[in-house]
Design a protein around this motif. Structure first.
Motif, PDB file in Angstrom:
ATOM      1  N   SER A 177       1.259  -1.923   0.023  1.00  0.00           N
ATOM      2  CA  SER A 177      -0.564  -0.419  -0.094  1.00  0.00           C
ATOM      3  C   SER A 177       0.598   1.152   0.225  1.00  0.00           C
ATOM      4  CB  SER A 177      -0.841   0.177   0.947  1.00  0.00           C
ATOM      5  OG  SER A 177      -1.554   0.949   1.207  1.00  0.00           O
ATOM      6  N   ALA A 178       2.011   1.311   0.514  1.00  0.00           N
ATOM      7  CA  ALA A 178       3.051   2.447   0.771  1.00  0.00           C
ATOM      8  C   ALA A 178       3.278   2.325  -0.750  1.00  0.00           C
ATOM      9  CB  ALA A 178       3.899   1.797   1.527  1.00  0.00           C
ATOM     10  N   VAL A 179       3.917   1.249  -1.138  1.00  0.00           N
ATOM     11  CA  VAL A 179       4.088   1.802  -2.910  1.00  0.00           C
ATOM     12  C   VAL A 179       2.649   2.269  -3.864  1.00  0.00           C
ATOM     13  CG1 VAL A 179       4.384   0.285  -4.579  1.00  0.00           C
ATOM     14  CG2 VAL A 179       5.749   0.216  -2.509  1.00  0.00           C
ATOM     15  N   LEU A 180       2.010   1.518  -3.374  1.00  0.00           N
ATOM     16  CA  LEU A 180       0.455   1.998  -4.164  1.00  0.00           C
ATOM     17  C   LEU A 180       0.075   3.819  -4.511  1.00  0.00           C
ATOM     18  CD1 LEU A 180      -1.338  -1.114  -4.572  1.00  0.00           C
ATOM     19  CD2 LEU A 180       0.312  -0.318  -6.026  1.00  0.00           C
ATOM     20  N   CYS A 181       0.628   4.195  -2.597  1.00  0.00           N
ATOM     21  CA  CYS A 181      -0.235   5.677  -2.273  1.00  0.00           C
ATOM     22  C   CYS A 181       0.455   6.501  -3.109  1.00  0.00           C
ATOM     23  CB  CYS A 181      -0.162   5.338  -0.850  1.00  0.00           C
ATOM     24  SG  CYS A 181      -0.533   7.470  -0.771  1.00  0.00           S
ATOM     25  N   PRO A 182       1.473   6.514  -3.205  1.00  0.00           N
ATOM     26  CA  PRO A 182       1.837   8.097  -4.425  1.00  0.00           C
ATOM     27  C   PRO A 182       1.372   7.331  -5.588  1.00  0.00           C
ATOM     28  CG  PRO A 182       3.688   6.514  -3.400  1.00  0.00           C
ATOM     29  CD  PRO A 182       2.411   6.023  -2.772  1.00  0.00           C
ATOM     30  N   LEU A 183       1.784   6.420  -5.877  1.00  0.00           N
ATOM     31  CA  LEU A 183       1.938   6.677  -7.369  1.00  0.00           C
ATOM     32  C   LEU A 183       0.124   6.579  -8.057  1.00  0.00           C
ATOM     33  CD1 LEU A 183       2.240   4.736 -10.388  1.00  0.00           C
ATOM     34  CD2 LEU A 183       1.270   2.475  -9.107  1.00  0.00           C
ATOM     35  N   PHE A 184      -1.105   6.162  -7.101  1.00  0.00           N
ATOM     36  CA  PHE A 184      -2.193   6.265  -7.513  1.00  0.00           C
ATOM     37  C   PHE A 184      -2.609   7.911  -7.359  1.00  0.00           C
ATOM     38  CE2 PHE A 184      -4.091   1.903  -5.932  1.00  0.00           C
ATOM     39  CZ  PHE A 184      -3.159   1.420  -6.502  1.00  0.00           C
ATOM     40  N   VAL A 185      -1.632   8.617  -6.110  1.00  0.00           N
ATOM     41  CA  VAL A 185      -2.882   9.554  -5.821  1.00  0.00           C
ATOM     42  C   VAL A 185      -1.754  11.012  -6.981  1.00  0.00           C
ATOM     43  CG1 VAL A 185      -1.905  12.341  -4.290  1.00  0.00           C
ATOM     44  CG2 VAL A 185      -1.857   9.148  -3.124  1.00  0.00           C
ATOM     45  N   LEU A 188      -0.698   8.606 -11.363  1.00  0.00           N
ATOM     46  CA  LEU A 188      -2.445   7.627 -11.716  1.00  0.00           C
ATOM     47  C   LEU A 188      -3.403   9.242 -11.898  1.00  0.00           C
ATOM     48  CD1 LEU A 188      -2.460   4.595 -11.016  1.00  0.00           C
ATOM     49  CD2 LEU A 188      -1.983   5.468 -13.586  1.00  0.00           C
ATOM     50  N   GLY A 189      -2.870  10.229 -10.877  1.00  0.00           N
ATOM     51  CA  GLY A 189      -4.132  11.721 -11.395  1.00  0.00           C
ATOM     52  C   GLY A 189      -5.290  11.557 -10.220  1.00  0.00           C
ATOM     53  N   TRP A 190      -5.271  10.172  -9.056  1.00  0.00           N
ATOM     54  CA  TRP A 190      -6.417   9.901  -8.509  1.00  0.00           C
ATOM     55  C   TRP A 190      -6.551  11.151  -6.661  1.00  0.00           C
ATOM     56  CZ3 TRP A 190      -6.560   4.184  -7.798  1.00  0.00           C
ATOM     57  CH2 TRP A 190      -6.910   2.982  -9.486  1.00  0.00           C
ATOM     58  N   GLY A 191      -5.517  11.911  -6.820  1.00  0.00           N
ATOM     59  CA  GLY A 191      -6.243  12.683  -5.816  1.00  0.00           C
ATOM     60  C   GLY A 191      -6.039  11.773  -4.352  1.00  0.00           C
ATOM     61  N   LEU A 192      -6.544  13.060  -3.417  1.00  0.00           N
ATOM     62  CA  LEU A 192      -7.478  12.323  -2.223  1.00  0.00           C
ATOM     63  C   LEU A 192      -8.239  10.566  -2.017  1.00  0.00           C
ATOM     64  CD1 LEU A 192      -6.941  12.736   1.086  1.00  0.00           C
ATOM     65  CD2 LEU A 192      -9.172  13.605   0.807  1.00  0.00           C
ATOM     66  N   THR A 193      -8.383  10.564  -3.500  1.00  0.00           N
ATOM     67  CA  THR A 193      -9.194   9.335  -3.554  1.00  0.00           C
ATOM     68  C   THR A 193      -8.466   7.518  -3.215  1.00  0.00           C
ATOM     69  OG1 THR A 193     -11.256  10.042  -4.429  1.00  0.00           O
ATOM     70  CG2 THR A 193     -11.312   8.064  -4.739  1.00  0.00           C
ATOM     71  N   GLY A 194      -6.844   7.810  -4.570  1.00  0.00           N
ATOM     72  CA  GLY A 194      -6.046   6.958  -4.475  1.00  0.00           C
ATOM     73  C   GLY A 194      -5.695   7.058  -3.281  1.00  0.00           C
ATOM     74  N   SER A 195      -5.430   7.734  -2.330  1.00  0.00           N
ATOM     75  CA  SER A 195      -4.890   7.621  -0.529  1.00  0.00           C
ATOM     76  C   SER A 195      -5.172   6.100  -0.329  1.00  0.00           C
ATOM     77  CB  SER A 195      -4.788   8.367   0.130  1.00  0.00           C
ATOM     78  OG  SER A 195      -5.240   8.189   1.171  1.00  0.00           O
ATOM     79  N   ALA A 196      -7.453   6.557  -0.713  1.00  0.00           N
ATOM     80  CA  ALA A 196      -7.988   5.255   0.445  1.00  0.00           C
ATOM     81  C   ALA A 196      -8.232   4.569  -0.644  1.00  0.00           C
ATOM     82  CB  ALA A 196      -9.407   6.588  -0.065  1.00  0.00           C
ATOM     83  N   VAL A 197      -7.722   4.057  -1.473  1.00  0.00           N
ATOM     84  CA  VAL A 197      -7.728   2.849  -3.084  1.00  0.00           C
ATOM     85  C   VAL A 197      -6.231   2.050  -1.716  1.00  0.00           C
ATOM     86  CG1 VAL A 197      -7.511   1.949  -4.734  1.00  0.00           C
ATOM     87  CG2 VAL A 197      -9.345   3.991  -4.788  1.00  0.00           C
ATOM     88  N   ALA A 198      -4.917   2.798  -2.043  1.00  0.00           N
ATOM     89  CA  ALA A 198      -4.456   2.008  -1.551  1.00  0.00           C
ATOM     90  C   ALA A 198      -4.424   1.301   0.473  1.00  0.00           C
ATOM     91  CB  ALA A 198      -3.223   3.174  -1.393  1.00  0.00           C
ATOM     92  N   ASN A 199      -5.413   2.389   0.683  1.00  0.00           N
ATOM     93  CA  ASN A 199      -6.096   1.865   2.064  1.00  0.00           C
ATOM     94  C   ASN A 199      -6.308   0.802   1.953  1.00  0.00           C
ATOM     95  OD1 ASN A 199      -5.271   3.076   4.715  1.00  0.00           O
ATOM     96  ND2 ASN A 199      -5.776   4.671   3.267  1.00  0.00           N
ATOM     97  N   VAL A 200      -7.570   0.747   1.333  1.00  0.00           N
ATOM     98  CA  VAL A 200      -8.727  -1.229   0.883  1.00  0.00           C
ATOM     99  C   VAL A 200      -7.417  -2.115   0.238  1.00  0.00           C
ATOM    100  CG1 VAL A 200     -10.298  -1.871  -0.181  1.00  0.00           C
ATOM    101  CG2 VAL A 200     -10.441   0.931   0.404  1.00  0.00           C
ATOM    102  N   VAL A 201      -6.809  -1.767  -0.628  1.00  0.00           N
ATOM    103  CA  VAL A 201      -5.618  -2.998  -1.207  1.00  0.00           C
ATOM    104  C   VAL A 201      -5.019  -3.630   0.238  1.00  0.00           C
ATOM    105  CG1 VAL A 201      -3.539  -3.736  -2.878  1.00  0.00           C
ATOM    106  CG2 VAL A 201      -5.720  -1.913  -3.540  1.00  0.00           C
ATOM    107  N   ALA A 202      -3.814  -2.554   0.897  1.00  0.00           N
ATOM    108  CA  ALA A 202      -3.480  -3.555   1.731  1.00  0.00           C
ATOM    109  C   ALA A 202      -4.206  -4.491   2.869  1.00  0.00           C
ATOM    110  CB  ALA A 202      -2.774  -2.024   2.893  1.00  0.00           C
ATOM    111  N   GLN A 203      -5.407  -3.746   3.175  1.00  0.00           N
ATOM    112  CA  GLN A 203      -6.151  -4.562   3.950  1.00  0.00           C
ATOM    113  C   GLN A 203      -6.774  -5.632   3.342  1.00  0.00           C
ATOM    114  OE1 GLN A 203      -9.010  -1.030   4.341  1.00  0.00           O
ATOM    115  NE2 GLN A 203      -7.261   0.793   5.907  1.00  0.00           N
ATOM    116  N   ALA A 204      -7.438  -5.784   1.994  1.00  0.00           N
ATOM    117  CA  ALA A 204      -8.168  -6.817   1.807  1.00  0.00           C
ATOM    118  C   ALA A 204      -7.082  -7.879   1.392  1.00  0.00           C
ATOM    119  CB  ALA A 204      -8.642  -6.440   0.762  1.00  0.00           C
TER     120      ALA A 204
END
Length: 443
Positions: A177-185, A188-204
């Motif tokens: 998730s720590a790798v995906l967070c800056p990538l998504f934010v 990929l241009g997802w901004g704040l939503t990218g942070s939440a998506v990275a959270n969900v991936v790690a938790q699942a």
């Protein structure tokens, strides 16, 4: 069935304490380290996004209070069974805790989606911060079943002193998730939503890996309502205790958000650092849960009492060391999380309170672990409610009414630590918590 343990059961108490603490440290550090990365990544989007993350994260923390009993309550019950030589029964506690975690997680997702707007609005006070907080929260809440499965998995593994596998699972999931967070934010241009998506991936990912670990033990995965009911009874007081925490912290978030965008941004930085240090200090408490529970399960109250004072000393040393580090980094650390000068200035307002409370917090968290391991959760519930309702929350509300600023909010947090410290020292000096036997007295 054989379950791997931390090592030789004849290790000296100090070595066993440190071995379990080291494992707990690695597991506990993974999540807040990711959250610190998350805060730093989002912080550079701007003060509004950082404030929205702060409000949304506070609400997520509120919904995960049930994790207190699927984790800590499971550790206590599993440790007593393990100390009494009933390892199979200890692992079955993990199976039933996982069923509870999955079911409760699904219910919380539904409730979170229905009430996302009103709840984030209540904390943010309306305006643009409300919108960003709701946007982040609606995605992040989808990870709650995974969060609770991870907590249940950590709970039973700690109870049987199984230390290596939780570290691998939690570090791997949060590292991803720590790798995906800056990538998504950013890219990929997802901004704040990218942070939440990275959270969900790690938790699942983490939740699935802990379920697979249960399957490998060979224990039946069938639900057992009798065991789940006993866990729920233990959970009653732990959830009430955790709710008292969240009432206080949500009050603080609401007060800080009404002081201004810079204040809630700085409060989010301070709170994430506080959560990080609290969980690291909790590594000694988690070791105490396992060792005190096992000692009482084996009818050895003398060892349980000796462990209570030993873990308190280690908590004091660790808290003092963290205070030195944070004190030395006063001028540097806040700027790592934001490019806003106003937010950094407000972080310096709360900083002395953060540094001063750390040594006391080390002892408080250690004694928390001792009493949870002993199953003395009713007393913990009461002392936490007293500290939250009669010390922390009133000071936070006065800070807003009397214009004390962010320093007043963190003075309230300091009072919360002091009241709990006094109450738990008094309790551990007595005899009422030293109840022996394989069954958790709270359940």
């Amino acid at each position: 069935m054989t379950v791997p343990t931390a090592g030789d059961g004849q290790l000296a108490p100090t070595r066993r304490l440190l071995a379990l603490s080291a494992s707990a440290f690695a597991v506990l550090a993974a999540e807040p380290l990711y959250l610190l990365v998350d805060t730093a990544v989002v912080g550079h989007l701007g003060a509004r996004d950082l404030a929205g993350l702060g409000v949304g994260a506070a609400l997520m923390t509120l919904l995960t209070i049930v994790g207190t009993f699927v984790e800590y309550g499971t550790t206590s019950r599993a440790a007593r069974a393990y100390g009494a030589g009933r390892t199979d029964a200890a692992v079955r506690e993990g199976v039933q805790a996982s069923w509870l975690a999955a079911g409760i997680g699904v219910v919380l997702v539904a409730a979170g989606e229905v009430f996302a707007g009103p709840l984030t609005g209540l904390l943010a006070g309306g305006g643009p911060v409300h919108h960003t907080a709701e946007q982040w929260f609606r995605v992040a809440v989808l990870g709650l079943p995974g969060v609770l499965l991870v907590l249940a998995g950590n709970g039973w593994m700690r109870g049987v002193q199984r230390t290596r596998e939780p570290v691998v699972i939690v570090v791997a999931a949060n590292g991803l998730s720590a790798v995906l967070c800056p990538l998504f934010v950013y890219p990929l241009g997802w901004g704040l939503t990218g942070s939440a998506v990275a959270n969900v991936v790690a938790q699942a990912v983490g939740g699935v890996l802990f379920v697979l670990a249960l399957r490998r033990t060979g224990t039946s995965l069938r639900p057992d309502t009798t065991v789940m009911w006993a866990q729920a009874v233990v959970g009653r007081d732990l959830v009430i205790r955790a709710a008292a925490f969240q009432v206080a912290f949500l009050t603080a978030a609401g007060v800080a958000s009404r002081m201004g965008t810079a204040q809630i941004g700085a409060h989010q930085i301070g709170l994430q650092l506080w959560d990080f240090t609290a969980l690291l200090l909790d590594s000694f408490a988690i070791a105490a849960q396992s060792l005190v529970g096992a000692a009482l399960g084996a009818a050895d109250p003398a060892t349980a009492r000796a462990m209570s004072w030993q873990v308190s000393r280690w908590g004091l040393y660790a808290g003092g060391a963290l205070a030195v580090v944070f004190g030395a980094g006063t001028l540097v650390i806040p700027g790592l999380f934001t490019s806003s000068d106003a937010v950094v200035d407000q972080a310096h307002v709360l900083w002395p309170w953060l540094v001063a409370m750390l040594p006391l917090a080390g002892v408080v968290f250690a004694l928390d672990g001792v009493l949870i391991g002993a199953g003395d959760v009713g007393y913990l519930r009461t002392v936490t409610i007293v500290a939250a309702v009669f010390a922390f929350a009133p000071l936070n509300l006065l800070a807003l009414r009397l214009d004390w600023g962010l320093g007043g909010v963190w003075a309230g947090l300091s009072s919360f630590i002091v009241v709990r410290l006094v109450g738990m020292l008094w309790r551990v000096r007595g005899e009422r918590w030293l109840v022996v036997g394989a069954h958790d007295p709270a359940g």
